[in-house]
Design a protein around this motif. Structure first.
Motif, PDB file in Angstrom:
ATOM      1  N   PHE A  26     -44.972  -4.673 -16.827  1.00  0.00           N
ATOM      2  CA  PHE A  26     -44.281  -3.446 -16.428  1.00  0.00           C
ATOM      3  C   PHE A  26     -42.892  -3.360 -17.064  1.00  0.00           C
ATOM      4  N   PHE A  27     -42.282  -4.511 -17.271  1.00  0.00           N
ATOM      5  CA  PHE A  27     -40.975  -4.564 -17.932  1.00  0.00           C
ATOM      6  C   PHE A  27     -41.089  -4.066 -19.368  1.00  0.00           C
ATOM      7  N   ALA A  30     -41.401  -0.422 -19.238  1.00  0.00           N
ATOM      8  CA  ALA A  30     -40.086   0.144 -18.922  1.00  0.00           C
ATOM      9  C   ALA A  30     -39.201   0.162 -20.158  1.00  0.00           C
ATOM     10  N   ALA A  33     -40.010   3.095 -22.093  1.00  0.00           N
ATOM     11  CA  ALA A  33     -39.460   4.301 -21.452  1.00  0.00           C
ATOM     12  C   ALA A  33     -37.965   4.428 -21.722  1.00  0.00           C
ATOM     13  N   VAL A  34     -37.234   3.306 -21.626  1.00  0.00           N
ATOM     14  CA  VAL A  34     -35.781   3.316 -21.897  1.00  0.00           C
ATOM     15  C   VAL A  34     -35.519   3.742 -23.336  1.00  0.00           C
ATOM     16  N   VAL A 225     -31.772   5.961 -15.414  1.00  0.00           N
ATOM     17  CA  VAL A 225     -32.693   5.077 -16.142  1.00  0.00           C
ATOM     18  C   VAL A 225     -32.046   3.717 -16.383  1.00  0.00           C
ATOM     19  N   ILE A 229     -33.560   0.504 -14.224  1.00  0.00           N
ATOM     20  CA  ILE A 229     -34.245  -0.609 -14.896  1.00  0.00           C
ATOM     21  C   ILE A 229     -33.462  -1.904 -14.723  1.00  0.00           C
ATOM     22  N   VAL A 232     -34.345  -3.467 -11.443  1.00  0.00           N
ATOM     23  CA  VAL A 232     -35.670  -4.087 -11.473  1.00  0.00           C
ATOM     24  C   VAL A 232     -35.596  -5.469 -12.134  1.00  0.00           C
ATOM     25  N   GLN A 233     -34.715  -5.597 -13.137  1.00  0.00           N
ATOM     26  CA  GLN A 233     -34.602  -6.873 -13.858  1.00  0.00           C
ATOM     27  C   GLN A 233     -34.116  -8.011 -12.970  1.00  0.00           C
TER      28      GLN A 233
END
Length: 252
Positions: A26-27, A30, A33-34, A225, A229, A232-233
């Motif tokens: 998922f990272f 992401a 996406a970033v 964003v 993110i 999440v990290q």
């Protein structure tokens, strides 16, 4: 009892490995996406950058692009480190996570700071940029940005249509008698800027508020964003530390 503890440690390590692998998958997504948000800003939303005095808006986009690329590479490295169970790779992975975390926090903070400063910058500079640089040689970027701004947002001038009376270009013979750029017209045609009438020219309001709202909305996306993110990290760094300790404690 000792065998039970060893099996328990091994089971815990396996769980951590799969948690970290799922996180990395998922990272990696992401990261894409970033990077996409950064590229989208630079390509699709950069038309008005030439109207801004500060480079902060562009800098936040570049930071997101760089962070996105590094995230995708780091995601692959994280999967390798997880399944090969190499502590050295896990250390490198953790350091990269920390660097990306800081990059994205910086992008979020820059977006927030510029969000606060944008209104003052536009009030101080937009009118001068439009009236002094429009149709000047070497300022094609500003000219195209102004024309697109006025047509896309259905406005004329910075504060209102009368701002164009101070324009260097309008006062010159190159304007061919125009009182406004043709992009101020509700139905743009060549020389339509000569006719000064509300049915022809957007006189209801200037472009400054509409441009400010447009950029602020995009800064919200960049900031959300970046910081989202980054948060999440934190879980990825926690999983990495747990797996590193688990591997360190297991006998070889």
């Amino acid at each position: 009892m000792r065998e039970y503890n060893e099996n328990k440690e091994t089971c815990g390590t396996i769980c951590l490995k799969y948690l970290l692998f799922i996180f990395n998958f998922f990272f990696w997504l992401a990261g894409g996406a970033v990077m996409a948000v950064g590229i989208w800003t630079l390509i699709e939303k950069s038309d008005y950058i030439s109207l801004l005095q500060s480079n902060t808006y562009m800098a936040t986009a570049y930071i997101l692009v760089v962070a996105g690329v590094v995230v995708m590479i780091t995601g692959i490295l994280g999967c390798c480190a997880t399944f090969r169970e190499q502590r050295n790779l896990l250390r490198v992975y953790f350091i990269l996570l920390l660097c990306i975390f800081l990059l994205e926090i910086i992008a979020g903070i820059l977006a927030y700071i510029y969000y606060q400063q944008l209104s003052m910058e536009l009030k101080q500079n937009l009118k001068d940029t439009m009236t002094q640089k429009y149709r000047k040689p070497g300022e094609e970027g500003v000219t195209n940005a102004v024309d697109k701004l006025q047509q896309e947002f259905k406005c004329c001038g910075s504060h209102n249509a009368s701002d164009w009376s101070d324009s260097d270009w309008i006062e010159s013979s190159a304007a061919s008698g125009r009182k406004f750029p043709d992009s101020c017209c509700k139905t743009p045609t060549e020389f339509c800027g000569r006719r000064d009438h509300p049915s022809n020219i957007y006189k209801e309001g200037g472009c400054i508020t509409k441009l400010e709202n447009f950029i602020q909305e995009h800064l919200k996306i960049i900031g959300a964003v970046g910081i989202g993110i980054a948060c999440v990290q934190i879980f990825g760094m926690i999983f990495t530390c747990c797996l590193y300790r688990s591997l360190k404690s297991e006998p070889y």
